[in-house]
Structure formats: structure tokens, C-alpha cells
Design a protein around this motif. Sequence first.
Motif, short mmCIF file in Angstrom:
data_model
loop_
_atom_site.label_atom_id
_atom_site.label_comp_id
_atom_site.label_asym_id
_atom_site.label_seq_id
_atom_site.Cartn_x
_atom_site.Cartn_y
_atom_site.Cartn_z
N ASN A 40 0.85 -1.29 -0.06
CA ASN A 40 -0.08 0.00 -0.16
C ASN A 40 0.72 1.20 0.11
OD1 ASN A 40 -2.48 1.55 0.24
ND2 ASN A 40 -1.82 2.11 2.23
N PHE A 41 1.82 1.21 0.77
CA PHE A 41 2.80 2.26 0.94
C PHE A 41 3.44 2.58 -0.49
CE2 PHE A 41 3.47 1.65 5.71
CZ PHE A 41 2.47 2.50 6.18
N LEU A 42 3.96 1.57 -0.97
CA LEU A 42 4.87 1.46 -2.31
C LEU A 42 3.78 1.96 -3.51
CD1 LEU A 42 6.73 -1.68 -2.13
CD2 LEU A 42 7.69 0.48 -2.29
N SER A 43 2.40 1.51 -3.31
CA SER A 43 1.41 1.91 -4.26
C SER A 43 1.21 3.39 -4.24
CB SER A 43 0.22 1.07 -3.95
OG SER A 43 -0.64 1.50 -5.03
N GLN A 44 1.10 3.99 -3.25
CA GLN A 44 1.00 5.51 -3.01
C GLN A 44 2.18 6.29 -3.51
OE1 GLN A 44 -0.25 6.99 0.95
NE2 GLN A 44 -0.40 4.63 1.72
N LEU A 45 3.25 5.70 -3.28
CA LEU A 45 4.82 6.55 -3.76
C LEU A 45 4.73 6.16 -5.26
CD1 LEU A 45 7.02 5.33 -1.09
CD2 LEU A 45 6.11 7.87 -1.62
N PHE A 46 4.13 5.18 -5.84
CA PHE A 46 4.34 4.64 -7.10
C PHE A 46 3.39 5.61 -8.09
CE2 PHE A 46 2.62 2.40 -11.00
CZ PHE A 46 4.18 1.85 -11.40
N MET A 47 2.23 6.04 -7.44
CA MET A 47 1.22 6.80 -8.27
C MET A 47 1.66 8.52 -7.95
SD MET A 47 -2.60 5.19 -7.64
CE MET A 47 -2.39 4.95 -5.74
N LYS A 48 2.24 8.63 -6.87
CA LYS A 48 2.33 9.95 -6.48
C LYS A 48 3.37 10.52 -7.57
CE LYS A 48 3.84 12.76 -2.78
NZ LYS A 48 4.33 12.73 -1.27
N GLY A 49 4.65 10.07 -8.22
CA GLY A 49 5.54 10.63 -9.23
C GLY A 49 6.61 11.51 -8.34
N LYS A 50 7.45 11.52 -9.09
CA LYS A 50 9.03 12.41 -8.77
C LYS A 50 9.48 11.80 -7.39
CE LYS A 50 7.47 16.58 -11.08
NZ LYS A 50 7.18 16.04 -12.02
N ASN A 51 9.57 10.40 -7.41
CA ASN A 51 10.30 9.75 -6.46
C ASN A 51 10.88 8.48 -7.06
OD1 ASN A 51 8.63 7.20 -5.48
ND2 ASN A 51 7.19 8.95 -5.59
N ARG A 52 11.89 7.79 -6.27
CA ARG A 52 12.48 6.70 -6.78
C ARG A 52 11.55 5.43 -7.16
NH1 ARG A 52 17.49 4.29 -4.45
NH2 ARG A 52 18.49 6.20 -4.14
N VAL A 53 10.30 5.25 -6.93
CA VAL A 53 9.57 4.38 -7.00
C VAL A 53 8.27 4.70 -7.74
CG1 VAL A 53 10.39 2.83 -5.18
CG2 VAL A 53 8.52 4.10 -4.66
N SER A 54 8.53 5.74 -8.60
CA SER A 54 7.50 6.32 -9.20
C SER A 54 7.11 5.73 -10.68
CB SER A 54 7.66 7.71 -9.49
OG SER A 54 6.68 8.46 -10.44
N PRO A 85 11.09 13.17 -1.69
CA PRO A 85 9.63 12.92 -1.25
C PRO A 85 9.35 11.70 -0.39
CG PRO A 85 9.97 13.36 -3.83
CD PRO A 85 11.28 13.34 -3.16
N ILE A 86 10.08 10.50 -0.86
CA ILE A 86 10.22 9.31 -0.24
C ILE A 86 10.73 9.64 1.50
CG2 ILE A 86 11.16 7.22 0.34
CD1 ILE A 86 11.52 6.73 -2.79
N LEU A 87 11.66 10.48 1.56
CA LEU A 87 12.27 10.70 2.90
C LEU A 87 11.07 11.70 3.63
CD1 LEU A 87 15.70 11.63 2.50
CD2 LEU A 87 15.02 9.81 3.69
N GLU A 88 10.48 12.31 3.09
CA GLU A 88 9.15 13.16 3.71
C GLU A 88 8.17 12.16 4.08
OE1 GLU A 88 9.07 16.24 4.71
OE2 GLU A 88 11.19 16.45 4.29
N PHE A 89 7.92 11.21 3.16
CA PHE A 89 6.49 10.22 3.26
C PHE A 89 7.05 9.48 4.56
CE2 PHE A 89 4.85 6.28 2.71
CZ PHE A 89 3.45 6.27 2.27
#
Length: 143
Positions: A40-54, A85-89
Motif C-alpha cells: 500500500n505504501f509502495l503503491s502510494q509512492l508509485f502513483m505520486k510521482g517524482k520519487n525513486r519508485v514512481s 519525497p520518499i524521506l518526507e513520506f
Amino acid sequence: MELRKAHKRDAKEGSYLIHRAVGELANSVFSSNDDKKIRNFLSQLFMKGKNRVSHEYADVIECDGKVVGLALSYPGYVMEKLDKPILEFLKGMYKENPKKYKENVMPIMNVEEAAKDEYYLDSLAISPKYSGKGFGSSLIKNV
């Protein structure tokens, strides 16, 4: 089989494949052994954009109407920017326990994985059912 750039709509399969590639590293960073929670966390980051798992940095292989392979890659000079963005998340996740953030996240995120003049293949994963069909090789050649 179709090799293409990832889209936000690929988040469910993408998060599964990213977790498959990074394994226990994700468990440590997200301080959980709950696969559903981590994905779920990875999915949020994947959709968010502009991060290393985007999705913006992912190529996928679609077969039988679903994403079965994924490669995350980007130039080394953008890594620091993609980590922010990942660090902020993660800071938000660990706001109740900043000591745990320093223990679980900072040692991993402070590793230099690529020089600024290199191109970095972050993660590569193929769904087990589709392994051995050359999909991983196709993704690597595409990167």
C-alpha cells in the motif's frame, strides 16, 4: 507481450513487483512485516510521482492483460532529488518515533548507489509465473 512505460493505473502490480525486487529492505524501511501494508505504501509512492519508485521511472511488461515485469531506472544525478519525497513520506510515518526513523531509514537512504554520471537500474522483477520467458532481459535491454 507489450513493453511500455508504466502508468499510475499499474500501481497494484507495480507495488507487488517492487516489493518482490527489494524484499526485506522495504520491510525495514517501512518498519513492517505486513506485505499488504508495505505494498500500500509502495503503491502510494508509485502513483505520486517524482520519487525513486514512481511510475515515471518505471518500464513494465504487460502480458495477458496484466503487468508481469517491471524495471525502475533513472540517471544518478536525479537520485538525491527523487529521495526527498520518499524521506518526507517516511518522516510522516515515523513522526511518533523519530528515533526509529533514524535507525530504520537513514542508514539505507544515505548510501550512494550510483555516481551522478551513471545510469542506475534500481529494481528489476518478474512475476514468478512469467519467469524464464526472457522478460527480464527485454526490460534490461530497454533500460
